[in-house]
Design a protein around this motif. Sequence first.
Motif, PDB file in Angstrom:
ATOM      1  N   GLY A  96     -17.333 -32.037  -8.288  1.00 27.79           N
ATOM      2  CA  GLY A  96     -17.382 -30.593  -8.448  1.00 27.79           C
ATOM      3  C   GLY A  96     -18.467 -29.898  -7.661  1.00 27.79           C
ATOM      4  O   GLY A  96     -18.247 -28.825  -7.081  1.00 27.79           O
ATOM      5  N   ASP A 100     -17.689 -27.105  -4.852  1.00 21.79           N
ATOM      6  CA  ASP A 100     -18.142 -25.730  -5.059  1.00 21.79           C
ATOM      7  C   ASP A 100     -19.013 -25.243  -3.904  1.00 21.79           C
ATOM      8  O   ASP A 100     -18.903 -24.081  -3.480  1.00 21.79           O
ATOM      9  N   ASN A 122     -13.806 -31.378 -14.064  1.00 23.06           N
ATOM     10  CA  ASN A 122     -13.531 -30.014 -14.514  1.00 23.06           C
ATOM     11  C   ASN A 122     -12.489 -29.367 -13.618  1.00 23.06           C
ATOM     12  O   ASN A 122     -12.040 -29.959 -12.627  1.00 23.06           O
ATOM     13  N   GLY A 124     -12.682 -26.975 -11.552  1.00 26.03           N
ATOM     14  CA  GLY A 124     -13.151 -26.361 -10.318  1.00 26.03           C
ATOM     15  C   GLY A 124     -12.456 -26.869  -9.069  1.00 26.03           C
ATOM     16  O   GLY A 124     -12.575 -26.266  -7.999  1.00 26.03           O
ATOM     17  N   SER A 127      -9.902 -23.953  -8.497  1.00 22.19           N
ATOM     18  CA  SER A 127     -10.137 -22.600  -8.995  1.00 22.19           C
ATOM     19  C   SER A 127     -10.724 -21.686  -7.909  1.00 22.19           C
ATOM     20  O   SER A 127     -11.302 -22.153  -6.931  1.00 22.19           O
ATOM     21  N   ALA A 130     -16.793 -20.679  -7.731  1.00 22.98           N
ATOM     22  CA  ALA A 130     -17.781 -21.694  -7.371  1.00 22.98           C
ATOM     23  C   ALA A 130     -18.968 -21.556  -8.316  1.00 22.98           C
ATOM     24  O   ALA A 130     -19.542 -20.470  -8.438  1.00 22.98           O
ATOM     25  N   SER A 131     -19.307 -22.639  -8.994  1.00 22.51           N
ATOM     26  CA  SER A 131     -20.467 -22.641  -9.897  1.00 22.51           C
ATOM     27  C   SER A 131     -21.654 -23.229  -9.142  1.00 22.51           C
ATOM     28  O   SER A 131     -21.654 -24.413  -8.802  1.00 22.51           O
ATOM     29  N   SER A 140     -21.651 -18.091 -11.515  1.00 27.72           N
ATOM     30  CA  SER A 140     -20.277 -18.217 -11.039  1.00 27.72           C
ATOM     31  C   SER A 140     -20.019 -17.197  -9.945  1.00 27.72           C
ATOM     32  O   SER A 140     -20.332 -16.011 -10.098  1.00 27.72           O
ATOM     33  N   GLY A 231      -6.898 -24.053 -12.651  1.00 25.83           N
ATOM     34  CA  GLY A 231      -7.441 -23.294 -11.528  1.00 25.83           C
ATOM     35  C   GLY A 231      -6.474 -22.233 -11.045  1.00 25.83           C
ATOM     36  O   GLY A 231      -6.873 -21.100 -10.732  1.00 25.83           O
ATOM     37  N   SER A 240     -11.552 -15.719 -15.009  1.00 21.64           N
ATOM     38  CA  SER A 240     -11.585 -17.037 -15.640  1.00 21.64           C
ATOM     39  C   SER A 240     -11.085 -16.989 -17.083  1.00 21.64           C
ATOM     40  O   SER A 240     -11.130 -17.995 -17.790  1.00 21.64           O
TER      41      SER A 240
END
Length: 355
Positions: A96, A100, A122, A124, A127, A130-131, A140, A231, A240
């Motif tokens: 992840g 991201d 997860n 991501g 999705s 981007a965390s 986020s 996602g 989200s």
Amino acid sequence: MPLLARSVLTPLHIDVRRGAVADLGTILADGRISSGGDVAVVVGPGQGETVAGLVRPSLRSADVFTVAGGSLDAADELGSKLRNRSYDAVVAIGGGKTIDVAKYAATRRGLPMVSVATSLANDGIASPVASLITEGIKGSYGVHIPIAVIVDLDFVEAGPERHNRAGIGDVVSNISALADWELARQVRGEPVDGLAASLARAGAEAVLNHPGDMSDDAFVTVLAEALISSGLAMAVCGTSRPSSGGCHEIMHAVDALYPGTASHGELAGLGALFCTFLRGDERRFVEMSACLARHGLPRLPADVELTDEQFVEAVLFAPRTRPDRYTILEHLALSADDVRNRLGDYVDALRDHLG
């Protein structure tokens, strides 16, 4: 009669199978993403050398960049490097954090991004979010959805089992997030996107009711597809909401107050189970608890090495992580004593139903 429709941004290519990383050049060419392999391959520090060795025979024109940390600074640094040459796409291969960082850098450079997941921690992987960490706080950031999403089951199998199992918690938490979204519709008139909700719910139900585990390719494929669907649900509605409610507020609160406690998916699953109990949905509570227990995921604060008082503090802090979001936590507006009492009842309920 007028025809009413909407356009939805989705990946051009989705592939979940073994051996995908070694076939990357063919996949990119067949998908008309890059016929000559002029791509920037982004890998993490863990499996970077192994990945680079596998992709070089089919992507001889590629440049390989290693990123670490999952921070905004790392993403900006990668973005600077991407300016040195013209690329067809950015291809992120890893977990992840790597994905991201690449999503954010590719979006800033206006480049299509290919997500090649080697773990299932997860949602991501597919999705439009981007965390990234900046100044010690995870934030986020909206990004373009990947143009292709590929999951290599060989790499997933070789990765840490606990890391991959965490994705189960993230997917199952959709059930709680969708209940929070419906609550916001009933109380505040917030619109609910039916297509987004359907995508998020379908993946969660598939994982919730599947009898397999991480040793079973059929189950792992369902989990990967559920994370991708989650996602896509976010991309469909531009928020989200279908995958993040009080469950993720608790997760973000634990991250902020007690960083390094547990992974995103582990905390999301725990938060979802507690929020489902607060909602009084006994059927869902029993189903979700059984699923988390079957896969060895946390159900109690002690399972992630939090004291009851620390968990209470996190629940109280949780609404501050998403001030614009209405969930069961905002709806109940519990005091510290209320949370302590509900937590005691929650522990008793787990003991009564499943031991």
